[in-house]
Design a protein around this motif. Structure first.
Motif, PDB file in Angstrom:
ATOM      1  N   GLY A  31       0.701 -18.693  16.783  1.00 17.07           N
ATOM      2  CA  GLY A  31       1.312 -17.401  17.068  1.00 17.07           C
ATOM      3  C   GLY A  31       2.806 -17.386  16.842  1.00 17.07           C
ATOM      4  N   ALA A  32       3.275 -18.183  15.860  1.00 13.28           N
ATOM      5  CA  ALA A  32       4.705 -18.283  15.574  1.00 13.28           C
ATOM      6  C   ALA A  32       5.086 -17.243  14.528  1.00 13.28           C
ATOM      7  CB  ALA A  32       5.049 -19.692  15.076  1.00 13.28           C
ATOM      8  N   SER A  33       5.628 -16.132  14.968  1.00 12.26           N
ATOM      9  CA  SER A  33       5.894 -15.005  14.086  1.00 12.26           C
ATOM     10  C   SER A  33       6.905 -15.341  12.999  1.00 12.26           C
ATOM     11  CB  SER A  33       6.402 -13.806  14.897  1.00 12.26           C
ATOM     12  OG  SER A  33       6.705 -12.732  14.045  1.00 12.26           O
ATOM     13  N   GLY A  34       6.613 -14.858  11.793  1.00  9.14           N
ATOM     14  CA  GLY A  34       7.547 -14.991  10.674  1.00  9.14           C
ATOM     15  C   GLY A  34       8.412 -13.757  10.508  1.00  9.14           C
ATOM     16  N   LEU A  35       8.395 -12.839  11.487  1.00 10.61           N
ATOM     17  CA  LEU A  35       9.171 -11.601  11.410  1.00 10.61           C
ATOM     18  C   LEU A  35      10.572 -11.832  11.955  1.00 10.61           C
ATOM     19  CD1 LEU A  35       6.426  -9.143  12.711  1.00 10.61           C
ATOM     20  CD2 LEU A  35       6.929  -9.784  10.339  1.00 10.61           C
ATOM     21  N   ARG A  36      11.560 -11.349  11.199  1.00  7.57           N
ATOM     22  CA  ARG A  36      12.958 -11.567  11.563  1.00  7.57           C
ATOM     23  C   ARG A  36      13.781 -10.330  11.222  1.00  7.57           C
ATOM     24  NH1 ARG A  36      10.520 -15.304  13.117  1.00  7.57           N
ATOM     25  NH2 ARG A  36      10.819 -17.544  12.804  1.00  7.57           N
ATOM     26  N   SER A  37      14.992 -10.274  11.762  1.00 12.39           N
ATOM     27  CA  SER A  37      15.956  -9.272  11.323  1.00 12.39           C
ATOM     28  C   SER A  37      16.281  -9.563   9.854  1.00 12.39           C
ATOM     29  CB  SER A  37      17.214  -9.359  12.184  1.00 12.39           C
ATOM     30  OG  SER A  37      18.176  -8.432  11.748  1.00 12.39           O
ATOM     31  N   VAL A  50      13.474  -5.230  11.243  1.00 18.64           N
ATOM     32  CA  VAL A  50      12.553  -6.367  11.318  1.00 18.64           C
ATOM     33  C   VAL A  50      11.566  -6.348  10.154  1.00 18.64           C
ATOM     34  CG1 VAL A  50      10.791  -7.499  12.722  1.00 18.64           C
ATOM     35  CG2 VAL A  50      12.750  -6.403  13.820  1.00 18.64           C
ATOM     36  N   ALA A  51      11.418  -7.503   9.491  1.00 20.51           N
ATOM     37  CA  ALA A  51      10.448  -7.647   8.404  1.00 20.51           C
ATOM     38  C   ALA A  51      10.138  -9.129   8.224  1.00 20.51           C
ATOM     39  CB  ALA A  51      10.972  -7.048   7.105  1.00 20.51           C
ATOM     40  N   GLY A  52       9.130  -9.411   7.422  1.00 21.45           N
ATOM     41  CA  GLY A  52       8.785 -10.793   7.100  1.00 21.45           C
ATOM     42  C   GLY A  52       9.067 -11.068   5.646  1.00 21.45           C
ATOM     43  N   SER A  53       9.740 -12.168   5.359  1.00 30.55           N
ATOM     44  CA  SER A  53      10.019 -12.522   3.968  1.00 30.55           C
ATOM     45  C   SER A  53       9.753 -13.998   3.741  1.00 30.55           C
ATOM     46  CB  SER A  53      11.463 -12.179   3.589  1.00 30.55           C
ATOM     47  OG  SER A  53      12.377 -12.938   4.357  1.00 30.55           O
ATOM     48  N   VAL A  54       9.660 -14.356   2.478  1.00 32.65           N
ATOM     49  CA  VAL A  54       9.402 -15.736   2.083  1.00 32.65           C
ATOM     50  C   VAL A  54      10.720 -16.433   1.820  1.00 32.65           C
ATOM     51  CG1 VAL A  54       8.409 -17.219   0.301  1.00 32.65           C
ATOM     52  CG2 VAL A  54       7.142 -15.215   1.121  1.00 32.65           C
ATOM     53  N   ASP A  55      10.969 -17.522   2.519  1.00 30.34           N
ATOM     54  CA  ASP A  55      12.202 -18.288   2.343  1.00 30.34           C
ATOM     55  C   ASP A  55      11.870 -19.613   1.677  1.00 30.34           C
ATOM     56  OD1 ASP A  55      13.726 -16.316   3.748  1.00 30.34           O
ATOM     57  OD2 ASP A  55      12.947 -17.126   5.629  1.00 30.34           O
ATOM     58  N   LYS A  56      12.244 -19.716   0.405  1.00 31.90           N
ATOM     59  CA  LYS A  56      11.978 -20.941  -0.352  1.00 31.90           C
ATOM     60  C   LYS A  56      13.099 -21.110  -1.377  1.00 31.90           C
ATOM     61  CE  LYS A  56       8.033 -23.325  -2.534  1.00 31.90           C
ATOM     62  NZ  LYS A  56       7.793 -24.315  -1.471  1.00 31.90           N
ATOM     63  N   PRO A  57      13.836 -22.213  -1.328  1.00 34.94           N
ATOM     64  CA  PRO A  57      15.019 -22.383  -2.174  1.00 34.94           C
ATOM     65  C   PRO A  57      14.753 -22.310  -3.676  1.00 34.94           C
ATOM     66  CG  PRO A  57      14.976 -24.027  -0.437  1.00 34.94           C
ATOM     67  CD  PRO A  57      13.659 -23.333  -0.400  1.00 34.94           C
TER      68      PRO A  57
END
Length: 398
Positions: A31-37, A50-57
């Motif tokens: 239940g670890a939310s990936g939603l952030r400011s 608030v939204a969820g995005s993919v963080d990958k370098p």
């Protein structure tokens, strides 16, 4: 005609909460939310930040190419997981195909063009050049068989997997690469803002105090092939795609039929296609957007399908959008991955952040708090969309 069995042997995913299948599954199980400011929403000045995005370098900085790079990353993971290479796909010739699901191809390029037009910096009135994700994927994989795009809004990912299932079981292909892809884009943010449907604090499906949906982005890839071929290769099998249903409630462009008749019909279609009854289902991965109307509609539909006390006590329901956000055209693909991993691992993920359900939801077992260990023999993943579109798919343990 004898129907061949279609199974999933490879999974790749980049989504809020996890940039590979193990990280993603751990996030939804815990239940670890990936939603952030999110800076993009802040810049646009919309109702929610608030939204969820993919963080990958490794992703390209260029917004237009970002979704292509995300898709390539997920494809590589899925192929490696299945024990296949791009060369293996190419060698299958016309016996390998591609199913791509997205909401509106090229919308980021379109928004770039509109901005330039408003700034007076467009050199000519020539047609917009929209790069096709489908053509990029076909070239990357060397696909020579059927390749198509499904664009039934937020039901697209589930519909695309179902159509791919038909391709295999009726002998048109031996292997299908099933892809759902959707970037976080300005026009979707503006659209849902205009509908006043975005959550201020982050979506919590089925909660009494829910205040709307949260946008997400992601790419999910499944390698689907015949059971015989998978066994000959000694591949790990996550589960079997058993049947699907597609429908429309013909009610309203954005609001679902509150009685859930269309959604219930689609679930029944999927069950019938799979040769199962409601009492056979152990887990439902619900569409669960956390909007007032969708959650009410979906609970009404599920109450119609699972209408006996025994059926309701048997099935566990959860939505994983509280972790991933709503990935729109890729939502069904992302949630099919969640469902398959749940079946494979014997773990039902909870609805993250859920505290208390409204009284009218309490006849159904909606999982909150912690994940639930159980043997999942059969599961359903549901997707619902604007224009009344609905899609459900049944998966089972082999």
């Amino acid at each position: 005609m004898e129907r061949r069995q279609a199974v999933v042997t490879g999974i790749g995913i980049l989504a809020p909460g996890g940039t590979d299948r193990e990280a993603f599954f751990q996030s939804i199980v815990n239940g670890a939310s990936g939603l952030r400011s999110h800076e993009k929403l802040k810049k646009l000045g919309v109702r929610s930040e608030v939204a969820g995005s993919v963080d990958k370098p490794c992703l390209e900085i260029d917004e237009d190419q970002r979704i292509v790079e995300m898709a390539f990353c997920a494809l590589d993971e899925a192929l490696g997981d299945s024990g296949l290479t791009r060369a293996d796909i190419g060698k299958l010739g016309v016996r390998a195909g591609l199913s791509l699901s997205e909401s509106a191809p090229g919308h980021i390029k379109t928004m770039q063009y509109i901005r330039k037009l408003g700034e007076g910096s467009v050199d000519s009135d020539r047609l917009i050049g929209i790069p096709s994700l489908l053509s990029n994927l076909v070239s990357y994989l060397g696909i020579k068989g059927q390749a198509f795009t499904t664009m039934s809004a937020c039901a697209a990912g589930t519909a695309g997997a179902g159509i791919a299932l038909d391709s295999i079981r009726y002998g048109r292909t031996d292997l299908m690469v099933v892809v759902g892809a959707e970037p976080l884009s300005d026009n979707y943010i503006a659209g849902f803002h205009s509908l006043q449907s975005m959550s201020i604090k982050g979506c919590v499906p089925f909660d009494k105090d829910r205040d709307g949906m949260s946008l997400g982005e992601g790419v999910a890839v499944l390698i689907v092939e015949t059971l015989d071929r998978a066994r000959q290769r000694g591949a790990h099998i996550y589960g079997e795609l058993l049947g699907y249903g597609l429908g429309n409630d013909a009610h309203h462009i954005t609001s679902p039929d509150p009685e859930g008749e269309g959604a219930a019909r689609t679930i029944w279609m999927a069950l019938d296609d799979a040769g199962l009854q409601p009492c056979d289902i152990d887990y439902v991965n619900a569409h669960g957007t956390a909007t007032e109307l969708n959650d009410l509609m979906e609970m009404s539909a599920l109450a119609k399908v699972f209408h006996t006390e025994k059926e309701r006590s048997q099935v566990t329901i959860s939505s994983t959008k509280a972790v991933s956000g709503h990935c729109l055209g890729a939502a069904g693909s992302v949630e099919l991955v969640a469902t398959l991993l749940a079946v494979d691992r014997g773990i039902v993920p909870p609805t993250a952040g859920l505290q208390e359900t409204p009284e009218q939801f309490q006849g159904l077992h909606i999982l909150k708090g912690y994940s639930e260990k159980r043997d999942i023999k059969y599961a359903i993943s549901n997707s619902y969309a604007f224009f009344g579109n609905s899609a459900s798919i049944v998966v089972g343990k082999v």
